[in-house]
Structure formats: C-alpha cells, structure tokens
Design a protein around this motif. Structure first.
Motif, short mmCIF file in Angstrom:
data_model
loop_
_atom_site.label_atom_id
_atom_site.label_comp_id
_atom_site.label_asym_id
_atom_site.label_seq_id
_atom_site.Cartn_x
_atom_site.Cartn_y
_atom_site.Cartn_z
N LEU A 26 8.65 6.60 -21.22
CA LEU A 26 8.71 5.32 -20.39
C LEU A 26 8.39 5.18 -19.19
O LEU A 26 7.73 4.32 -18.88
N LEU A 27 8.46 6.07 -18.34
CA LEU A 27 7.76 6.15 -17.01
C LEU A 27 6.00 6.15 -17.03
O LEU A 27 5.61 5.23 -16.38
N LYS A 28 5.69 6.76 -18.19
CA LYS A 28 4.13 6.49 -18.18
C LYS A 28 3.86 5.16 -18.59
O LYS A 28 2.84 4.64 -18.10
N GLU A 29 4.52 4.49 -19.49
CA GLU A 29 4.32 3.19 -19.97
C GLU A 29 4.39 2.08 -18.73
O GLU A 29 3.48 1.29 -18.63
N TYR A 30 5.36 2.38 -17.88
CA TYR A 30 5.26 1.51 -16.67
C TYR A 30 4.23 1.82 -15.75
O TYR A 30 3.75 0.57 -15.25
N VAL A 31 3.90 2.99 -15.40
CA VAL A 31 2.89 3.25 -14.62
C VAL A 31 1.53 2.62 -15.23
O VAL A 31 0.68 2.07 -14.61
N ASP A 32 1.36 2.96 -16.57
CA ASP A 32 -0.06 2.42 -17.18
C ASP A 32 0.04 0.69 -16.90
O ASP A 32 -1.21 0.43 -16.81
N LEU A 33 1.14 0.24 -17.10
CA LEU A 33 1.25 -1.25 -17.14
C LEU A 33 0.80 -1.68 -15.63
O LEU A 33 -0.20 -2.79 -15.55
N LEU A 34 1.19 -1.05 -14.77
CA LEU A 34 0.57 -1.51 -13.36
C LEU A 34 -0.76 -1.09 -12.85
O LEU A 34 -1.46 -1.80 -12.30
N ALA A 35 -1.01 0.04 -13.18
CA ALA A 35 -2.18 0.64 -12.79
C ALA A 35 -3.39 0.62 -13.71
O ALA A 35 -4.52 0.52 -13.06
N VAL A 36 -3.41 0.39 -14.74
CA VAL A 36 -4.37 0.53 -15.88
C VAL A 36 -4.47 -1.04 -16.19
O VAL A 36 -5.35 -1.69 -16.14
N GLU A 37 -3.24 -1.52 -16.90
CA GLU A 37 -3.41 -3.11 -17.21
C GLU A 37 -3.68 -3.98 -16.19
O GLU A 37 -4.32 -4.95 -16.36
N ILE A 38 -2.94 -3.88 -15.08
CA ILE A 38 -2.87 -4.95 -14.11
C ILE A 38 -3.89 -4.55 -12.98
O ILE A 38 -4.85 -5.18 -12.50
N GLY A 39 -3.78 -3.24 -12.56
CA GLY A 39 -4.71 -2.60 -11.40
C GLY A 39 -4.22 -2.95 -10.03
O GLY A 39 -3.09 -3.16 -9.74
N GLY A 40 -5.18 -3.69 -9.31
CA GLY A 40 -5.08 -4.03 -7.80
C GLY A 40 -3.99 -5.08 -7.90
O GLY A 40 -3.89 -5.97 -8.73
N ARG A 41 -3.12 -5.21 -6.85
CA ARG A 41 -2.07 -6.21 -6.56
C ARG A 41 -1.60 -6.33 -5.24
O ARG A 41 -0.91 -5.38 -4.81
N SER A 42 -2.38 -7.09 -4.54
CA SER A 42 -2.10 -7.32 -3.37
C SER A 42 -2.48 -8.57 -2.66
O SER A 42 -3.29 -9.39 -3.09
N LEU A 43 -1.60 -9.14 -1.89
CA LEU A 43 -1.67 -10.43 -1.30
C LEU A 43 -2.85 -10.61 -0.39
O LEU A 43 -3.60 -11.41 -0.36
N ASP A 44 -3.49 -9.31 0.13
CA ASP A 44 -4.48 -9.26 0.94
C ASP A 44 -5.71 -9.32 0.26
O ASP A 44 -6.85 -9.86 0.45
N ALA A 45 -5.72 -8.45 -1.06
CA ALA A 45 -7.12 -8.01 -1.63
C ALA A 45 -7.04 -8.60 -3.12
O ALA A 45 -8.22 -8.75 -3.72
N ASP A 46 -5.83 -8.88 -3.62
CA ASP A 46 -5.90 -9.29 -5.30
C ASP A 46 -4.60 -10.20 -5.27
O ASP A 46 -3.70 -9.58 -6.00
N GLN A 47 -4.84 -11.41 -4.89
CA GLN A 47 -3.35 -12.13 -5.30
C GLN A 47 -3.12 -12.55 -6.55
O GLN A 47 -1.98 -12.47 -7.08
N GLU A 48 -4.06 -12.60 -7.53
CA GLU A 48 -4.02 -12.68 -8.98
C GLU A 48 -3.31 -11.29 -9.60
O GLU A 48 -2.25 -11.50 -10.08
N GLY A 49 -3.67 -10.11 -9.16
CA GLY A 49 -3.21 -9.22 -9.69
C GLY A 49 -1.60 -9.13 -9.21
O GLY A 49 -0.69 -8.53 -9.88
N LEU A 50 -1.32 -9.30 -8.14
CA LEU A 50 0.04 -9.13 -7.39
C LEU A 50 0.98 -10.37 -8.16
O LEU A 50 1.94 -9.89 -8.73
N ALA A 51 0.42 -11.69 -8.36
CA ALA A 51 1.23 -12.28 -9.14
C ALA A 51 1.50 -11.88 -10.59
O ALA A 51 2.72 -12.24 -10.99
N GLU A 52 0.58 -11.38 -11.14
CA GLU A 52 0.58 -10.81 -12.69
C GLU A 52 1.65 -9.68 -12.56
O GLU A 52 2.39 -9.67 -13.54
#
Length: 313
Positions: A26-52
C-alpha cells in the motif's frame, strides 16, 4: 534531551508479517501515485501537479471513509489547500493528536522520499484508524499540508503555519503533533549517516534507523513517542529533544506548531543527512526501502494508539 527510554532494536530484522506485507504494498502504491503518476507538485513550479495531487489525496481519504475538510487559502493569488480529517475522541474530545505530512515537492521534482513517503504513511495510518471507530480518549486528526518546500518554507504561506495558527486562534488543545518527513531511505553502510555538529559523537554512523526529533520544549512528547515505538517495533530508533537552532531540527511542519506553543516532533530518516537523492531528480520510488518503511509505519500505528489513549507528558 538525548537519553531516551527503552532500547533501540539491534541485530537482524524479523521477517515481515502478513499485515506488514500488505502495508508495504500500500505504501508503494501511494508513493508511486505522487512521485510517478503525478510527479512535480509545487505552487511555485508546478501548479497543475499540485492541484492534481490535492484532488487525488482527497479522493483517497474519502475512500477510507472520511469527510475531508479542506482548509483553502490563497498564495500569490492562487488557491491551495491543507486536507484535514478527524476521528473525535470519546473521553477527551477537546484534546487533539495530529499526524501530518506535506504533499508538495521541491520544485518540479518527483520527491518520492521528500515527501511522498510521509504522505503515504499518513494515508496508510488514516486508513488503518478509519475502521476502528472513535478513540476512547483523545481526538485524532490526520492533516496533509501544502507549501512546506521553498520558497514557502518557514513563511506565513507555509500550509502547516496557516493551519497551526488557526488551531491557536480557535483555542484548540493540540497535545501532540507528529510530522512524518522523509521516512523511506535506509542504509547499513558504515558512514552512511551524517549529523550536524556535535551530534555525531552520540548517534550511530549507519543510516539504518528512524529518528524522532523535537525541540527542548517538546522533550516529554519525544520521550513518550520513542518509548512507545521501542516497546512495539523491532526496528532501530533514535530520539532527541534539541535546541531548534541546530540545522535540521526544525526542517518540517512540526516547526509551525512550535511557533504556536504546541508540542511537536518530526519522524524522519534525517533526509539530507542520509539520503543522497534529497532534492534531486533521482528521488524516485526505487531508491526507497518499502520493507523498512512498513516496519516503521506499523510501529507508528501503535504509537498513535498510545497517544490517543494515554496521558501525554
């Protein structure tokens, strides 16, 4: 401030039991969701990823059975949100234990360890507690924070700063806050663990343990958490209540709660003092040790149970 109750686990780690194997996956599934499927998630650099990311995490909490309470606020004219769920306690509902992690990344990086690992642990713990009903004692909150990373770190735009300030304004009794911050990288190699001066004289040189770090004012909480973890988990652990001016001691969302006078600590693999992939494009899921992560999270499950059930020093 550095002498902790109990004894850190030594020797070989036991095999994962069936529940820990399920937790690892389950932990790997959650990490993959954020780091692989979504990737960058930053209000400063990737607003779309952060919202996703916010949308996906809210969905996961809802699937676990929670009604999610987003704390939406604006930074630079853009909306962003902390995601909050709560299980009210029965005997002491006004006393609150908070477990949280930040879900944003540093720039447009995958950020598997920093901090998809902490978010994965928070989601898994929230899911574990969701089916148990109200705790007999204190209320339990799980919070996913936005804007921990630069350029918002330790500013008024930091999500945990916004949230902790609101807790104080409402007069809420936060008796313990645990910030789960980079908990997935481990090494048995001698010299793999570094420290700010002078801590290397007191702690192991192998980066194979989980750390519990608080400020001096939170020393009672640090001792209680370390003691509980060592009773329940067969995993190496170190704890310290240190002056907040030391490098690394306040480098996560627990810092925001210190500003409001709340006891708080960081659960961490020590991030840049151990992980060579910290804040680089190489911070990917394959660099993490999910077996050890599962052991840590299983131990934290028992720690949190103790915190919501028993007195906090």
């Amino acid at each position: 401030m550095i002498r902790m109750p109990g004894r850190s686990h030594r020797g070989p780690l036991p095999s994962l039991d069936r529940e820990q194997v399920t937790l690892r996956d389950l932990l790997k599934e959650y990490v993959d969701l954020l780091a692989v499927e979504i990737g960058g998630r930053s209000l400063d650099a990737d607003q779309e990823g952060l919202a996703e990311a916010a949308k996906a995490l809210e969905m996961e909490l809802s699937r676990a059975g929670y009604n999610v309470d987003p704390q939406v606020f604006e930074v630079r004219g853009q909306p962003c949100a902390n995601l909050i769920v709560e299980i009210p306690g029965r005997r002491k509902p006004d006393e609150i234990v908070i477990v949280g992690a930040h879900y944003d990344s540093c720039g447009d990086l995958p950020a598997a360890n920093d901090n998809a690992s902490g978010v994965a642990a928070t989601l898994a713990l929230a899911r574990s507690f969701a089916g148990r009903g109200s705790p007999a004692g204190r209320s339990l909150r799980f919070v996913l924070f936005v804007n921990e990373e630069p350029p918002f770190f330790q500013t008024d735009a930091m999500g945990s700063r916004v949230y902790a300030r609101r807790c104080r304004e409402r007069g809420e009794q936060v008796v313990a806050m645990l910030s789960l911050e980079t908990i997935g990288y481990y090494s048995d190699e001698p010299g793999s663990q570094k420290y700010p001066f002078p801590l290397s004289a007191f702690y192991p040189s192998r980066g194979n343990f989980i750390g519990f770090v608080g400020n001096v004012a939170s020393r009672g909480l640090v001792r209680r958490v370390v003691g509980s973890f060592r009773r329940h988990a067969n995993f190496p652990s170190e704890g310290a209540a240190l002056p907040s001016r030391l490098p690394g001691v306040g480098w996560s969302d627990h810092w925001a709660f210190w500003q409001e006078g709340y006891p708080a600590l960081m659960v961490t693999d020590t991030a840049p003092f151990r992980d060579p992939h910290y804040h680089t494009p190489e911070d990917m899921p394959e660099t993490l040790d999910f077996d050890r992560m599962a052991r840590v999270v299983a131990g934290l499950d028992r720690v949190i149970t103790d915190l919501v059930s028993d007195p906090v020093d």
